[in-house]
Design a protein around this motif. Structure first.
Motif: not given
Ligand code: APR
Length: 235
Positions: A13, A92, A153
């Motif tokens: 964001g 991140q 992941f």
């Protein structure tokens, strides 16, 4: 009284207003491509050129001169430069906008798009160009083993020991522009709440909002400079 120790966690964001897509917004990256196809070790084993194509396109965006750090990145860099206490910015994000804004006390827990790693000799190299299965490792000269230096992941995030040490001693934890859905980052607030002041700066409520002492809603380019101004005034 020494200045409070601060840990800041950022997510996609904070880069949205620079023009980079987030992951889970309606127009986000995972609305267009499946994690299983481009962001797991299995995907890379199965179809390395598809994975290289995904990251080459995102790396090319970072080379675009129009893509610049925004007021939120710049405010955090200003804070880094003047804060006399401990401060660690844990991102991140794999973009390079925090570093380009001037942040120095910075860790990329999910790796960096502008770096590549050899799967054979583990050497990590600055990398702004495309990668392919034909790219030789500059260190061991092996081809077929170069990959984006990005955490997929199912892989362990980077620098967790240093991050945990910073969380253990922090007095203020601020999460900016992250949906709080991916661990271990999403669990940081639960680790510190009750002994550190916790603040979330986001466009809207998240999975973790209820865990924060304070939530401020709005675009990062407005909420982050205002928050940084308050911190600097408190010195
Ligand atoms: N200002 C502030 N917050 C914003 C803005 C903005 N202009 N635009 C979007 N946001 C918020 C969204 O409301 C959302 O809560 O940023 C958050 C982005 O969430 P995600 O897209 O899930 O991104 P992130 O939290 O960084 O994802 C974490 O998941 O897919 C993996 O590895 C990837 O690092 C990523 C991790």
């Amino acid at each position: 009284m020494s200045a409070p120790s601060i840990v800041i966690l950022t997510g996609a964001g904070i880069s949205r207003e620079s023009g980079l897509a987030t992951f889970r917004d309606a127009d986000g990256i995972w609305a267009k491509v499946r994690i299983e196809d481009v962001a797991t070790p299995e995907a890379f084993r199965r179809d390395p050129m598809r994975v290289h194509g995904f990251y080459n396109a995102r790396r090319a965006q970072l080379r675009d001169a129009a893509l610049q750090p925004n007021a939120a990145h710049l405010a955090l860099a200003e804070l880094d430069g003047c804060w006399p206490g401990d401060l660690l910015l844990v991102t991140q994000n794999v973009d390079d906008l925090h570093a380009r804004a001037g942040s120095r006390r910075l860790l990329h827990m999910h790796g960096e798009l502008m770096k590549a790693r050899c799967g054979r000799c583990e050497a990590v190299h600055p990398w702004a160009a495309d990668l392919s299965t034909g790219t030789p490792c500059p260190a061991c000269r092996q081809t077929g083993s170069m990959r984006p230096h990005v955490v997929w992941f199912g892989e362990m995030p980077l620098e967790l020991k240093q991050i945990s040490a910073a969380l253990d001693r922090c007095d203020l934890f601020v999460a900016i522009g992250t949906s709080g859905q991916v661990y271990p980052a999403a669990g940081f607030v639960a680790e510190v709440r009750g002994r550190a002041r916790t603040v979330e700066l986001n466009l809207e409520a998240t999975e973790g909002s209820r865990l924060f002492d304070e939530v401020r809603y709005g675009p990062a380019t407005q909420t982050v400079p205002a928050f940084v101004h308050e911190l600097v005034q408190s010195l």
